[in-house]
Design an enzyme around this catalytic site. Structure first.
Site, mmCIF file in Angstrom:
data_model
loop_
_atom_site.group_PDB
_atom_site.id
_atom_site.type_symbol
_atom_site.label_atom_id
_atom_site.label_comp_id
_atom_site.label_asym_id
_atom_site.label_seq_id
_atom_site.Cartn_x
_atom_site.Cartn_y
_atom_site.Cartn_z
ATOM 1 N N ARG A 279 3.976 -0.496 -0.863
ATOM 2 C CA ARG A 279 3.052 -1.261 -1.719
ATOM 3 C C ARG A 279 3.796 -1.853 -2.908
ATOM 4 N NH1 ARG A 279 -0.985 3.395 -2.823
ATOM 5 N NH2 ARG A 279 -2.268 1.947 -4.016
ATOM 6 N N LYS B 29 -5.649 -0.939 -12.857
ATOM 7 C CA LYS B 29 -6.613 -2.052 -12.700
ATOM 8 C C LYS B 29 -8.035 -1.542 -12.497
ATOM 9 C CE LYS B 29 -4.754 -3.998 -9.043
ATOM 10 N NZ LYS B 29 -3.568 -3.190 -8.759
ATOM 11 N N ARG C 114 -6.594 9.215 -1.864
ATOM 12 C CA ARG C 114 -6.549 8.059 -0.969
ATOM 13 C C ARG C 114 -5.423 8.219 0.039
ATOM 14 N NH1 ARG C 114 -6.787 2.697 -4.632
ATOM 15 N NH2 ARG C 114 -5.148 2.159 -3.165
ATOM 16 N N ARG D 85 -3.096 11.054 -8.266
ATOM 17 C CA ARG D 85 -4.451 10.487 -8.384
ATOM 18 C C ARG D 85 -5.450 11.186 -7.465
ATOM 19 N NH1 ARG D 85 -5.125 4.113 -8.390
ATOM 20 N NH2 ARG D 85 -4.223 4.204 -6.293
ATOM 21 N N ARG E 277 -3.521 -11.592 -4.666
ATOM 22 C CA ARG E 277 -2.303 -10.785 -4.601
ATOM 23 C C ARG E 277 -1.135 -11.596 -4.049
ATOM 24 N NH1 ARG E 277 -4.789 -5.262 -4.330
ATOM 25 N NH2 ARG E 277 -3.121 -3.764 -4.615
HETATM 26 P P1 AMP Z 1 -5.823 -1.291 -4.170
HETATM 27 O O1 AMP Z 1 -7.066 -0.466 -4.078
HETATM 28 O O2 AMP Z 1 -5.968 -2.503 -5.028
HETATM 29 O O3 AMP Z 1 -4.590 -0.488 -4.510
HETATM 30 O O4 AMP Z 1 -5.562 -1.864 -2.678
HETATM 31 C C1 AMP Z 1 -5.367 -0.987 -1.591
HETATM 32 C C2 AMP Z 1 -4.856 -1.722 -0.367
HETATM 33 O O5 AMP Z 1 -5.808 -2.700 0.053
HETATM 34 C C3 AMP Z 1 -3.562 -2.511 -0.550
HETATM 35 O O6 AMP Z 1 -2.414 -1.691 -0.464
HETATM 36 C C4 AMP Z 1 -3.667 -3.480 0.634
HETATM 37 O O7 AMP Z 1 -3.410 -2.799 1.841
HETATM 38 C C5 AMP Z 1 -5.153 -3.839 0.606
HETATM 39 N N1 AMP Z 1 -5.444 -4.990 -0.270
HETATM 40 C C6 AMP Z 1 -5.978 -4.928 -1.526
HETATM 41 N N2 AMP Z 1 -6.106 -6.150 -2.060
HETATM 42 C C7 AMP Z 1 -5.647 -7.022 -1.135
HETATM 43 C C8 AMP Z 1 -5.505 -8.432 -1.099
HETATM 44 N N3 AMP Z 1 -5.840 -9.202 -2.145
HETATM 45 N N4 AMP Z 1 -4.998 -9.005 0.039
HETATM 46 C C9 AMP Z 1 -4.660 -8.243 1.102
HETATM 47 N N5 AMP Z 1 -4.753 -6.900 1.130
HETATM 48 C C10 AMP Z 1 -5.226 -6.280 0.031
#
Ligand code: AMP
Length: 217
Positions: free
Chosen positions: A174, A14, A163, A128, A89
């Protein structure tokens, strides 16, 4: 203007696609994860709570997420279109978002589901590496995505980092959260006729071509 929502499992690409789309179409890139990682740097109760949720691979509360998202999409650069990467999400977030855009007079736009197999996602997650200066994403598990110098960015010389949630345990949490909370969104958007499903398992260029074909229609 076409707003775009990207839905996919963790590490399906994404963020990479959103960056490429931003460059091509000049849309704003709204990464929920990046907004939360910034908020987690603040050393107060909320910041510490977000930091813990991220590390554990758990979703942050709707209340906090809504507040951060609303502030971001009302900024001036979103008026010409934006890409939502990582939001919504959950079904609750999707419903909140529709109410919000109604009040702002924004279009729902296109919803694109990037489909990638779990085994491939795991391989991407653990390899990554991200440049802390320019944000470019590498992967040490793929020959064509490796940096030439182990810990340094080929583009700007910045240091590469991993990360805190890019490990096997966080990935499992996740991924389960994705199956339970995010996957239902696919049926939801399919039912209202805005969903486009693409294969994200080949490479980033093929995925990008599929997305731009949908946007340019
Ligand atoms: P990402 O960078 O999209 O992989 O998101 C990393 C982390 O951020 C996720 O594993 C969640 O802990 C948190 N997170 C991201 N998007 C959301 C969302 N829409 N609602 C709640 N937590 C989120």
């Amino acid at each position: 203007m076409k707003n775009i929502i990207l839905i996919a499992a963790p590490a399906a690409g994404k963020g990479t696609q959103a960056k490429m789309l931003k460059e091509k179409y000049n849309y704003a890139h709204i990464s929920a994860g990046d907004l939360l990682r910034d908020a987690a740097k603040v050393n107060d109760e909320t910041g510490n709570y977000i930091n813990k949720q991220l590390k554990d691979g758990k979703l942050v509360s709707e209340e906090i997420m809504f507040d951060i998202l609303k502030k971001r999409i009302t900024q001036a650069d979103c008026k010409n279109g934006y890409i939502l990467d990582g939001f919504p999400r959950t079904l609750e977030q999707a419903e909140y978002y529709e109410e919000l855009i109604k009040t702002l007079n924004y279009d729902l736009g296109l919803v694109i589901f990037i489909d990638v197999l779990k085994s491939e996602l795991e391989r991407r997650i653990v390899g990554r590496r991200i440049c802390e200066e320019c944000g470019f994403i590498y992967n040490i598990n793929f020959e064509d995505q490796k940096p030439s110098n182990d810990n340094l960015c080929d583009k700007c010389g910045g240091k590469l980092y991993q990360r805190s949630d890019d490990n096997k345990d966080s990935f499992e949490t996740r991924y389960q959260t994705y199956l339970n909370m995010t996957k239902p969104l696919i049926d939801y958007y399919e039912n209202i006729g805005v969903l486009h499903k693409i294969n994200g398992g080949i490479n980033k260029e093929t995925t990008f071509n599929s997305i731009t074909t949908i946007i340019n229609k």
